[in-house]
Scaffold this active site. Structure first.
Site, PDB file in Angstrom:
ATOM      1  N   THR A  51       0.820  -1.214   0.000  1.00 26.28           N
ATOM      2  CA  THR A  51       0.000   0.000   0.000  1.00 26.28           C
ATOM      3  C   THR A  51       0.852   1.261   0.000  1.00 26.28           C
ATOM      4  O   THR A  51       0.397   2.325  -0.403  1.00 26.28           O
ATOM      5  CB  THR A  51      -0.925   0.002   1.228  1.00 26.28           C
ATOM      6  OG1 THR A  51      -1.647  -1.234   1.262  1.00 26.28           O
ATOM      7  CG2 THR A  51      -1.924   1.145   1.192  1.00 26.28           C
ATOM      8  N   TYR A 139       4.498 -11.329   4.773  1.00 25.51           N
ATOM      9  CA  TYR A 139       3.333 -10.950   3.988  1.00 25.51           C
ATOM     10  C   TYR A 139       3.255 -11.918   2.829  1.00 25.51           C
ATOM     11  O   TYR A 139       4.056 -11.857   1.896  1.00 25.51           O
ATOM     12  CB  TYR A 139       3.480  -9.500   3.503  1.00 25.51           C
ATOM     13  CG  TYR A 139       2.325  -8.981   2.671  1.00 25.51           C
ATOM     14  CD1 TYR A 139       1.082  -9.590   2.690  1.00 25.51           C
ATOM     15  CD2 TYR A 139       2.482  -7.866   1.868  1.00 25.51           C
ATOM     16  CE1 TYR A 139       0.023  -9.111   1.925  1.00 25.51           C
ATOM     17  CE2 TYR A 139       1.446  -7.360   1.103  1.00 25.51           C
ATOM     18  CZ  TYR A 139       0.221  -7.989   1.134  1.00 25.51           C
ATOM     19  OH  TYR A 139      -0.809  -7.497   0.373  1.00 25.51           O
ATOM     20  N   LYS A 168       0.902 -12.399   7.698  1.00 25.82           N
ATOM     21  CA  LYS A 168      -0.253 -11.793   7.036  1.00 25.82           C
ATOM     22  C   LYS A 168      -0.539 -12.595   5.775  1.00 25.82           C
ATOM     23  O   LYS A 168       0.289 -12.653   4.862  1.00 25.82           O
ATOM     24  CB  LYS A 168       0.008 -10.330   6.670  1.00 25.82           C
ATOM     25  CG  LYS A 168      -1.124  -9.734   5.824  1.00 25.82           C
ATOM     26  CD  LYS A 168      -0.810  -8.368   5.269  1.00 25.82           C
ATOM     27  CE  LYS A 168      -1.928  -7.885   4.354  1.00 25.82           C
ATOM     28  NZ  LYS A 168      -1.670  -6.537   3.776  1.00 25.82           N
TER      29      LYS A 168
END
Length: 308
Positions: A51, A139, A168
């Protein structure tokens, strides 16, 4: 391992990188966003995750961000920095730089573009974990980097690296989550992304997961924080379910274009520091902006958060 490690749970927000009108990193804007999350129940921040547009940031910019924001977050909110670069050596250098500049932890992804086999991915992750004493999160995002971190790889890492604390998962695979939870025996925190295309939040919490590593928290941090709490009683189960369906239009909006295009547009419409994505990422079209404005009004987000 001499230091106490932070273990994320609840709402771990993947923060945007705000830019000034001339396209530079807006460090004051970054600090304003951090304060916004401190005030609105976000549990921890991930800076320079996908992001945060890390692929458009130079190495010097990434170091500047870490140097400025690691100390700024210390004592306010736990902060992890995405540090994966093109080689193991470069990633280790940036991981150590984050450790030296106040990071609570770092986050790693499988190196992009090269599609390494699982043993090579494991060796990369272990080398970086072993190079620092701070917390390390993974991630797992095969949609972006091609390679899935298989449960066996994650479980092995949890067994061999005591500073590996969180995973994640951005995969639409309940079986994978179950295998990770079972195989790690609670040694790591399992969090899921909030993509409505995957719809993994409720299944993750139901299996004993620890929350979300999310994008929608950029625009509705209090609501996402409440929805993301690990379940300890039936009232939390009921409330998370209610909030999931209530917030679904917001989650759909922030994922309506490749991340972080739509997220950044919504943050900008709220009046928070954001700027525009760096090319080649485009802005959202005018019709999408109008739909986002209507959604912000529908949820009364500006009034709820005291924004103009």
């Amino acid at each position: 391992m001499s230091r106490e490690l932070y273990r994320p749970q609840g709402s771990w927000v993947a923060l945007i990188t705000p830019f000034t009108p001339d396209g530079q990193v807006d460090m004051d804007g970054y600090k304003g966003l951090i304060d916004f999350h401190v005030a609105n129940h976000t549990s921890a921040l991930l800076i320079m995750g996908s992001t945060g547009e890390p692929t458009t940031l130079s190495l010097e910019e990434r170091k500047d961000i870490i140097k400025a924001l690691g100390p700024y977050c210390r004592g306010k909110i736990p902060v992890f920095f995405g540090v994966t670069l093109g080689s193991t050596a470069a990633t280790i250098d940036l991981a150590r730089y984050a450790q030296d500049n106040g990071a609570e932890g770092i986050v790693l992804v499988a190196p992009a573009y090269i599609a390494p086999p699982q043993e090579a991915v494991f060796n990369f992750l272990k080398a970086v974990c072993d190079s620092v004493e701070i917390a390390v999160g993974l991630y797992n995002n095969p949609a972006r980097v091609v390679v899935n971190l298989n449960p066996a790889t994650i479980i092995r890492l949890a067994q061999e690296c005591p500073n590996f604390v969180a995973d994640k998962e951005a995969v639409p695979d309940v079986a994978q989550l179950a295998s990770v939870i079972d195989g790690t025996g609670g040694r790591i925190r399992l969090l899921t992304c909030d993509s409505p295309a995957y719809a993994m939040i409720l299944p993750t919490l139901a299996m004993g997961g620890h929350g979300t590593a999310n994008v929608t928290g950029n625009v509705a941090p209090r609501e996402i924080a409440e929805m993301s709490q690990p379940w300890t009683n039936w009232e939390q189960v009921k409330r998370s379910r209610e909030l999931y369906f209530e917030l679904l239009p917001l989650m759909e909006a922030v994922y309506s274009a490749p991340n972080p295009i739509a997220t950044k547009a919504m943050v900008r419409l709220l009046g928070l520091p954001a700027g525009y994505c760096r090319l080649p990422l485009p802005d959202v079209p005018a019709r999408s902006l109008r739909a986002m404005e209507s959604l912000i009004e529908r949820f009364d987000l500006k009034a709820k958060y005291g924004l103009k």
